[in-house]
Design a protein around this motif. Structure first.
Motif, PDB file in Angstrom:
ATOM      1  N   LEU A   1      -3.883  -4.640   5.411  1.00  0.00           N
ATOM      2  CA  LEU A   1      -4.194  -4.785   3.992  1.00  0.00           C
ATOM      3  C   LEU A   1      -3.093  -5.546   3.260  1.00  0.00           C
ATOM      4  CD1 LEU A   1      -5.627  -1.253   3.124  1.00  0.00           C
ATOM      5  CD2 LEU A   1      -6.887  -3.412   3.103  1.00  0.00           C
ATOM      6  N   GLU A   2      -1.854  -5.195   3.516  1.00  0.00           N
ATOM      7  CA  GLU A   2      -0.741  -5.868   2.840  1.00  0.00           C
ATOM      8  C   GLU A   2      -0.702  -7.345   3.207  1.00  0.00           C
ATOM      9  OE1 GLU A   2       2.293  -2.077   2.266  1.00  0.00           O
ATOM     10  OE2 GLU A   2       2.630  -3.466   3.931  1.00  0.00           O
TER      11      GLU A   2
ATOM     12  N   LEU B   1      -2.817   0.740  -4.188  1.00  0.00           N
ATOM     13  CA  LEU B   1      -2.335  -0.634  -4.055  1.00  0.00           C
ATOM     14  C   LEU B   1      -1.470  -0.983  -5.258  1.00  0.00           C
ATOM     15  CD1 LEU B   1      -5.588  -2.500  -2.928  1.00  0.00           C
ATOM     16  CD2 LEU B   1      -3.847  -1.447  -1.487  1.00  0.00           C
TER      17      LEU B   1
ATOM     18  N   LYS C   1      -2.643  -0.192   6.972  1.00  0.00           N
ATOM     19  CA  LYS C   1      -1.701  -0.494   5.890  1.00  0.00           C
ATOM     20  C   LYS C   1      -1.144  -1.906   6.046  1.00  0.00           C
ATOM     21  CE  LYS C   1       2.746   1.061   3.944  1.00  0.00           C
ATOM     22  NZ  LYS C   1       3.465  -0.218   4.018  1.00  0.00           N
TER      23      LYS C   1
ATOM     24  N   ILE D   1      -6.961   5.979   0.489  1.00  0.00           N
ATOM     25  CA  ILE D   1      -5.514   5.752   0.499  1.00  0.00           C
ATOM     26  C   ILE D   1      -4.759   7.031   0.846  1.00  0.00           C
ATOM     27  CG2 ILE D   1      -3.516   5.070  -0.889  1.00  0.00           C
ATOM     28  CD1 ILE D   1      -5.327   2.738  -0.307  1.00  0.00           C
TER      29      ILE D   1
ATOM     30  N   VAL E   1       0.870  -1.180   0.000  1.00  0.00           N
ATOM     31  CA  VAL E   1       0.000   0.000   0.000  1.00  0.00           C
ATOM     32  C   VAL E   1       0.901   1.221   0.000  1.00  0.00           C
ATOM     33  CG1 VAL E   1      -1.843   1.240   1.191  1.00  0.00           C
ATOM     34  CG2 VAL E   1      -1.750  -1.260   1.311  1.00  0.00           C
TER      35      VAL E   1
END
Length: 203
Positions: A183-184, A34, A180, A151, A29
């Motif tokens: 999500l990753e 993304l 972050k 974002i 991110v």
């Protein structure tokens, strides 16, 4: 005995390597959004299988390895569309005196041809409906408002209708580190279920 020990050593090394591959971070991110590890918005995989078999295997893997009660998979002749919803996905880093719980939904499309498939970068929505009970407002009759997390942008926590949060501020400073990292980790995990070979950019 020596051969047995050598064989066991290589077996352990192989199992460790497989485990590391399963946890490899595929997505990052960034302030630009993304991205796959190659910096692109897509990843192409060669697999030497007909499209119908590829679709069948990907769908089967997702259903058995990705446990989510909200997972929805639509498969056509040359595409797979993956939709998922994760309630209470992330708690914001402290903002305006409070930390808020937000849900996340995402969509991933996989384009399939004979002998290869292309995974497109996920699209995500992080948001929640919240209720604020002020001192002058009776309990359970609070003001309903929506929270959205994008974002990159300028945070606006004082809007009474839509409060806006961002992972990065307008100067590219990381604000929501927890989200972050989640999500990753989680998007990379589902991409790893889909992936089976090294990427090839020749589509």
């Amino acid at each position: 005995m020596k051969r047995l020990l050598i064989g066991l050593f290589f077996l352990v090394v192989s199992l460790v390597a497989m485990g590391q591959d399963a946890n490899t971070k595929i997505i990052t991110v960034t302030p630009n959004g993304l991205e796959f590890k190659n910096g692109e918005a897509q990843m192409v995989v060669e697999n030497n299988m007909p499209a119908t078999e590829t679709i069948s295997q990907i769908v089967k893997s997702l259903k058995t390895k990705h446990q989510s009660q909200y997972l929805k998979i639509d498969a056509g002749d040359d595409i797979i569309i993956i939709d998922d919803f994760v309630p209470g996905y992330t708690k914001t880093d402290k903002a305006a005196g409070s930390a808020y719980l937000l849900d996340m939904s995402y969509k991933i499309t996989v384009d399939v041809k004979d002998n290869r498939f292309r995974i497109n970068i996920p699209t995500i929505i992080i948001s929640a409906n919240q209720k604020y009970d002020g001192h002058a407002v009776p309990v359970n009759k609070g003001i309903q408002f929506t929270m959205e997390m994008g974002i990159k942008g300028k945070r606006d926590m004082w809007n009474s209708i839509v409060k806006k949060l961002f992972i990065y501020d307008e100067k590219d400073k990381l604000i929501e580190k927890r989200t972050k990292e989640l999500l990753e980790r989680d998007l990379s995990s589902i991409i790893n279920i889909i992936l089976s070979q090294e990427s090839d950019q020749n589509w």
